[in-house]
Design a protein around this motif. Structure first.
Motif, PDB file in Angstrom:
ATOM      1  N   MET A  71      28.225 -61.231  14.889  1.00 41.97           N
ATOM      2  CA  MET A  71      28.460 -59.826  15.207  1.00 41.97           C
ATOM      3  C   MET A  71      29.684 -59.269  14.480  1.00 41.97           C
ATOM      4  N   ILE A  72      30.750 -60.055  14.472  1.00 40.85           N
ATOM      5  CA  ILE A  72      31.985 -59.603  13.825  1.00 40.85           C
ATOM      6  C   ILE A  72      31.818 -59.558  12.317  1.00 40.85           C
ATOM      7  N   ASP A  73      31.068 -60.517  11.773  1.00 45.42           N
ATOM      8  CA  ASP A  73      30.950 -60.602  10.321  1.00 45.42           C
ATOM      9  C   ASP A  73      30.189 -59.424   9.726  1.00 45.42           C
ATOM     10  N   VAL A  74      29.386 -58.746  10.540  1.00 51.21           N
ATOM     11  CA  VAL A  74      28.665 -57.576  10.054  1.00 51.21           C
ATOM     12  C   VAL A  74      29.632 -56.479   9.623  1.00 51.21           C
ATOM     13  N   THR A  75      30.736 -56.331  10.363  1.00 50.80           N
ATOM     14  CA  THR A  75      31.667 -55.235  10.084  1.00 50.80           C
ATOM     15  C   THR A  75      32.963 -55.676   9.403  1.00 50.80           C
ATOM     16  N   ILE A  76      33.366 -56.921   9.611  1.00 48.18           N
ATOM     17  CA  ILE A  76      34.679 -57.352   9.130  1.00 48.18           C
ATOM     18  C   ILE A  76      34.787 -57.287   7.604  1.00 48.18           C
ATOM     19  N   VAL A  77      33.662 -57.521   6.930  1.00 49.37           N
ATOM     20  CA  VAL A  77      33.680 -57.553   5.467  1.00 49.37           C
ATOM     21  C   VAL A  77      33.867 -56.164   4.872  1.00 49.37           C
ATOM     22  N   ASN A  78      33.376 -55.136   5.567  1.00 54.40           N
ATOM     23  CA  ASN A  78      33.435 -53.782   5.016  1.00 54.40           C
ATOM     24  C   ASN A  78      34.856 -53.351   4.670  1.00 54.40           C
ATOM     25  N   VAL A  79      35.798 -53.731   5.530  1.00 55.72           N
ATOM     26  CA  VAL A  79      37.189 -53.337   5.314  1.00 55.72           C
ATOM     27  C   VAL A  79      37.770 -54.022   4.085  1.00 55.72           C
ATOM     28  N   ALA A  80      37.292 -55.226   3.785  1.00 54.31           N
ATOM     29  CA  ALA A  80      37.855 -56.014   2.685  1.00 54.31           C
ATOM     30  C   ALA A  80      37.233 -55.690   1.333  1.00 54.31           C
ATOM     31  N   LEU A  81      36.190 -54.857   1.301  1.00 44.68           N
ATOM     32  CA  LEU A  81      35.465 -54.607   0.053  1.00 44.68           C
ATOM     33  C   LEU A  81      36.339 -54.088  -1.097  1.00 44.68           C
ATOM     34  N   PRO A  82      37.254 -53.137  -0.860  1.00 43.47           N
ATOM     35  CA  PRO A  82      38.098 -52.680  -1.977  1.00 43.47           C
ATOM     36  C   PRO A  82      38.930 -53.810  -2.589  1.00 43.47           C
ATOM     37  N   THR A  83      39.450 -54.688  -1.734  1.00 41.03           N
ATOM     38  CA  THR A  83      40.251 -55.806  -2.223  1.00 41.03           C
ATOM     39  C   THR A  83      39.375 -56.816  -2.954  1.00 41.03           C
ATOM     40  N   ILE A  84      38.175 -57.045  -2.447  1.00 45.15           N
ATOM     41  CA  ILE A  84      37.230 -57.947  -3.116  1.00 45.15           C
ATOM     42  C   ILE A  84      36.900 -57.414  -4.504  1.00 45.15           C
ATOM     43  N   ARG A  85      36.666 -56.128  -4.598  1.00 42.79           N
ATOM     44  CA  ARG A  85      36.323 -55.524  -5.890  1.00 42.79           C
ATOM     45  C   ARG A  85      37.446 -55.717  -6.899  1.00 42.79           C
ATOM     46  N   ARG A  86      38.662 -55.522  -6.456  1.00 41.40           N
ATOM     47  CA  ARG A  86      39.808 -55.656  -7.358  1.00 41.40           C
ATOM     48  C   ARG A  86      40.035 -57.108  -7.764  1.00 41.40           C
ATOM     49  N   ASP A  87      39.895 -58.022  -6.806  1.00 40.17           N
ATOM     50  CA  ASP A  87      40.208 -59.424  -7.085  1.00 40.17           C
ATOM     51  C   ASP A  87      39.121 -60.103  -7.915  1.00 40.17           C
ATOM     52  N   LEU A  88      37.857 -59.810  -7.605  1.00 42.07           N
ATOM     53  CA  LEU A  88      36.748 -60.471  -8.305  1.00 42.07           C
ATOM     54  C   LEU A  88      36.192 -59.635  -9.448  1.00 42.07           C
ATOM     55  N   HIS A  89      36.763 -58.445  -9.646  1.00 46.08           N
ATOM     56  CA  HIS A  89      36.256 -57.523 -10.674  1.00 46.08           C
ATOM     57  C   HIS A  89      34.765 -57.281 -10.470  1.00 46.08           C
ATOM     58  N   ALA A  90      34.404 -57.101  -9.211  1.00 46.54           N
ATOM     59  CA  ALA A  90      32.997 -56.919  -8.849  1.00 46.54           C
ATOM     60  C   ALA A  90      32.558 -55.485  -9.118  1.00 46.54           C
ATOM     61  N   SER A  91      31.304 -55.326  -9.484  1.00 50.50           N
ATOM     62  CA  SER A  91      30.749 -53.999  -9.718  1.00 50.50           C
ATOM     63  C   SER A  91      30.375 -53.354  -8.390  1.00 50.50           C
ATOM     64  N   SER A  92      30.091 -52.066  -8.419  1.00 52.13           N
ATOM     65  CA  SER A  92      29.673 -51.354  -7.205  1.00 52.13           C
ATOM     66  C   SER A  92      28.375 -51.942  -6.663  1.00 52.13           C
ATOM     67  N   THR A  93      27.478 -52.308  -7.567  1.00 53.40           N
ATOM     68  CA  THR A  93      26.208 -52.914  -7.143  1.00 53.40           C
ATOM     69  C   THR A  93      26.444 -54.238  -6.438  1.00 53.40           C
ATOM     70  N   GLN A  94      27.344 -55.040  -6.964  1.00 48.18           N
ATOM     71  CA  GLN A  94      27.642 -56.327  -6.330  1.00 48.18           C
ATOM     72  C   GLN A  94      28.250 -56.126  -4.943  1.00 48.18           C
ATOM     73  N   LEU A  95      29.106 -55.131  -4.810  1.00 53.07           N
ATOM     74  CA  LEU A  95      29.695 -54.863  -3.501  1.00 53.07           C
ATOM     75  C   LEU A  95      28.631 -54.448  -2.489  1.00 53.07           C
ATOM     76  N   GLU A  96      27.669 -53.663  -2.944  1.00 50.36           N
ATOM     77  CA  GLU A  96      26.579 -53.275  -2.055  1.00 50.36           C
ATOM     78  C   GLU A  96      25.784 -54.500  -1.606  1.00 50.36           C
ATOM     79  N   TRP A  97      25.598 -55.440  -2.531  1.00 47.77           N
ATOM     80  CA  TRP A  97      24.842 -56.642  -2.203  1.00 47.77           C
ATOM     81  C   TRP A  97      25.627 -57.593  -1.307  1.00 47.77           C
ATOM     82  N   VAL A  98      26.941 -57.546  -1.356  1.00 48.11           N
ATOM     83  CA  VAL A  98      27.746 -58.362  -0.447  1.00 48.11           C
ATOM     84  C   VAL A  98      27.404 -58.016   0.997  1.00 48.11           C
ATOM     85  N   VAL A  99      27.163 -56.734   1.240  1.00 45.14           N
ATOM     86  CA  VAL A  99      26.781 -56.289   2.586  1.00 45.14           C
ATOM     87  C   VAL A  99      25.283 -56.448   2.804  1.00 45.14           C
ATOM     88  N   SER A 100      24.485 -55.981   1.856  1.00 43.19           N
ATOM     89  CA  SER A 100      23.026 -55.943   2.036  1.00 43.19           C
ATOM     90  C   SER A 100      22.396 -57.333   2.061  1.00 43.19           C
TER      91      SER A 100
END
Length: 204
Positions: free
Chosen positions: A32-61
């Protein structure tokens, strides 16, 4: 009749039933927590892993799709082969996938770990309420279901807060990785306690 007798025989004492409920809900809370906890970290994940917008969407989807695709099958397998067994398998894989997610070096690796997380969460989720229906009856069953519902609402809220706190705190330099690593000790505790406390039930 055979299924009813088996279910009745599997019922533990009242104290042990509530301990089992705590263990089951703890496992479900990770999902239950993991569904929402990742959303807050997405900007930091994008910066650290140089992830694309599509990859960030797939991290959740990827998590949600794997969960949805596995849920019904996992419920059926729990009925056939044992709900405790499926729950513990789900907890183990969820903890391992969380560790892999936290260690991910690319967006693709993180997405793959999220797929396993989602499938593992689906293995856990249906076993919780199905087990409650067997080990509780009457007013206690209503209380157990109410407790589960309350925790569901609590998890949705705490996930957003916890994600922000863990990411900003940057514990041990983990940054966003902490939102995944935090699942590992919880999974280990739930797995250990579940082996001892949660009764096995099934309905072939």
């Amino acid at each position: 009749m055979a299924g009813t007798g088996q279910a009745a025989a599997a019922q533990p004492g009242i104290e042990r039933r509530w301990l089992a409920a705590v263990v089951l809900i703890t496992g479900a809370l990770m999902d239950m927590i993991d569904v929402t906890i990742v959303n807050v970290a997405l900007p930091t994940i994008r910066r650290d892993l140089h992830a694309s917008s599509t990859q960030l969407e797939w991290v959740v989807s990827a998590y949600m799709l794997a969960f949805a695709a596995t849920l019904i099958v996992a419920g059926n397998l729990g009925d056939r082969f044992g709900r405790k067994r499926l729950f513990l398998i789900g907890v183990a894989f969820f903890g391992a996938a969380s560790l892999c997610a936290g260690l991910s070096g690319t967006g693709t690796e993180l997405i793959a770990a999220r797929v396993v997380q989602g499938a593992a969460a689906a293995a856990m989720a249906p076993q919780v309420l199905a087990t409650f229906r067997v080990i509780f009856s009457g007013a206690d069953r209503g209380r157990a279901f109410a407790l589960y519902g309350a925790m569901l609402g609590f998890a949705s809220a705490i996930g957003l807060v916890l994600g922000g706190v863990l990411t900003e705190a940057n514990l041990l330099g983990w940054s966003w990785r902490a939102v995944f690593f935090v699942n590992v000790p919880v999974a280990v505790c739930a797995l250990t306690a579940g082996l001892v406390i949660v009764p096995e039930t099934r309905n072939a």
